[in-house]
Write an enzyme that holds these catalytic residues in place. Structure first.
Site, PDB file in Angstrom:
ATOM      1  N   HIS A 143      -6.410  16.491  36.987  1.00  0.00           N
ATOM      2  CA  HIS A 143      -5.626  16.308  38.216  1.00  0.00           C
ATOM      3  C   HIS A 143      -5.943  14.955  38.850  1.00  0.00           C
ATOM      4  O   HIS A 143      -5.039  14.189  39.202  1.00  0.00           O
ATOM      5  CB  HIS A 143      -5.937  17.453  39.181  1.00  0.00           C
ATOM      6  N   GLU A 144      -7.215  14.645  38.994  1.00  0.00           N
ATOM      7  CA  GLU A 144      -7.611  13.395  39.640  1.00  0.00           C
ATOM      8  C   GLU A 144      -7.222  12.178  38.799  1.00  0.00           C
ATOM      9  O   GLU A 144      -6.799  11.154  39.339  1.00  0.00           O
ATOM     10  CB  GLU A 144      -9.122  13.390  39.910  1.00  0.00           C
ATOM     11  N   HIS A 147      -3.703  11.072  39.353  1.00  0.00           N
ATOM     12  CA  HIS A 147      -3.534  10.227  40.544  1.00  0.00           C
ATOM     13  C   HIS A 147      -3.769   8.758  40.192  1.00  0.00           C
ATOM     14  O   HIS A 147      -3.051   7.869  40.655  1.00  0.00           O
ATOM     15  CB  HIS A 147      -4.529  10.637  41.637  1.00  0.00           C
ATOM     16  N   GLU A 215       0.383  15.746  45.441  1.00  0.00           N
ATOM     17  CA  GLU A 215      -0.559  16.762  44.961  1.00  0.00           C
ATOM     18  C   GLU A 215       0.101  17.710  43.967  1.00  0.00           C
ATOM     19  O   GLU A 215      -0.500  18.079  42.948  1.00  0.00           O
ATOM     20  CB  GLU A 215      -1.141  17.545  46.141  1.00  0.00           C
TER      21      GLU A 215
END
Length: 300
Positions: A143-144, A147, A215
């Site tokens: 997930h990070e 980004h 997100e």
């Protein structure tokens, strides 16, 4: 521009693009309003200062966030398992490896920041290392990393320019720095304050909307990269539940970079609604459940 194998989400991308367009229109509208009601001298100054502040935020985003979270960069020798996970995910995503950091906080959380994929950092707290198992932690890191690959720090920094400009104009008007061009300056100052308040409020809400889209997109991209959306769902539930057991001091420290974290550190109205930086947990879990169902369907 760096490329990666993170899955694209055309629907979310279109919504984020529209939000960015509206924020850009707000910025232009604010400058036009300053020229119309206050004078041509103030508009370029407000725009340049706002862009300068946004540029500084983008340029120093990694240092500011690491300092806010009391984090330190760690080497592969200091955190071999964490580095190993990030190495595998970066190879899978075909992206540059970011620097790796650990924050000595009991609140379980993680964040990524940096001005570009080559100048980024992914940071986890000691709390998340003790809370999640290997699959869950890998899902959070994916997930990070999404980004980073999607340059979300740059996107959010550019998007914040309208709000910064509105705040500067409002502050200047309050101190009477604007409208000194004639003795009848009061109406111009009042117009500047009202316009700035409206632009700031709309910009604030649009930024929160953009952050929530960001997100959801990272959840989706990370889930498809690891092919384990259920692991991310379990991680989100554990992180959210553990926050209630975390000491208040650690929650406050984590809240310093809450908008960057995978789950907001302090709730208090931040978990849902117009003012939230993150989508509601239930919405995130529902999206991950749909992805899990899609991946579980037999091919053909």
């Amino acid at each position: 521009m760096a490329t990666s194998r993170f899955i694209k989400d055309s629907g979310l991308t279109a919504r984020m693009t529209l939000t960015m367009f509206l924020l850009g229109a707000l910025f232009v509208g604010l400058v036009v309003a300053v020229i119309q009601y206050v004078g041509t001298g103030a508009a370029p100054l407000v725009a340049v200062i706002a862009i300068g502040i946004a540029f500084w935020q983008w340029w120093s985003s990694d240092k500011v966030a690491m300092r806010a979270m009391r984090a330190r960069e760690v080497t592969p020798e200091e955190a071999p398992e964490l580095h190993g996970m990030i190495d595998r995910l970066c190879a899978l995503a075909d992206m540059p490896k970011p620097r790796v950091g650990i924050a000595d906080l009991s609140v379980p959380n993680a964040f990524a920041t940096g001005r570009s994929p080559d100048r980024s950092v992914v940071c986890v707290t000691t709390g998340i290392l003790h809370t999640l198992d290997a699959e869950e932690l890998e899902a959070v890191l994916a997930h990070e990393l999404s980004h980073v690959a999607h340059r979300d720090v740059l996107v959010m920094t550019v998007a914040s320019s309208a709000g910064i400009a509105a705040g500067l104009l409002m502050r200047g008007a309050q101190y009477g720095a604007l409208g000194r061009r004639n003795n009848g300056a009061l109406p111009a100052v009042l117009v500047a304050i009202v316009v700035s308040l409206v632009v700031y409020a709309v910009s604030f809400l649009l930024l929160r909307l953009l952050s929530r889209y960001r997100e959801l997109s990272a959840d989706r991209a990370g889930a498809y990269l690891t092919l384990k959306p259920s692991a991310l769902a379990t991680a989100l539930q554990k992180i959210s539940g553990q926050a209630a057991l975390t000491p208040r001091d650690d929650l406050r420290a984590g809240n310093a970079a809450s908008a960057l974290c995978i789950v907001p550190a302090l709730r208090g109205g931040g978990a849902s609604g117009l003012f939230a930086t993150h989508p509601p947990l239930q919405q995130r879990l529902e999206q991950l459940a749909r992805i899990q169902a899609e991946l579980s369907r037999p091919a053909g």
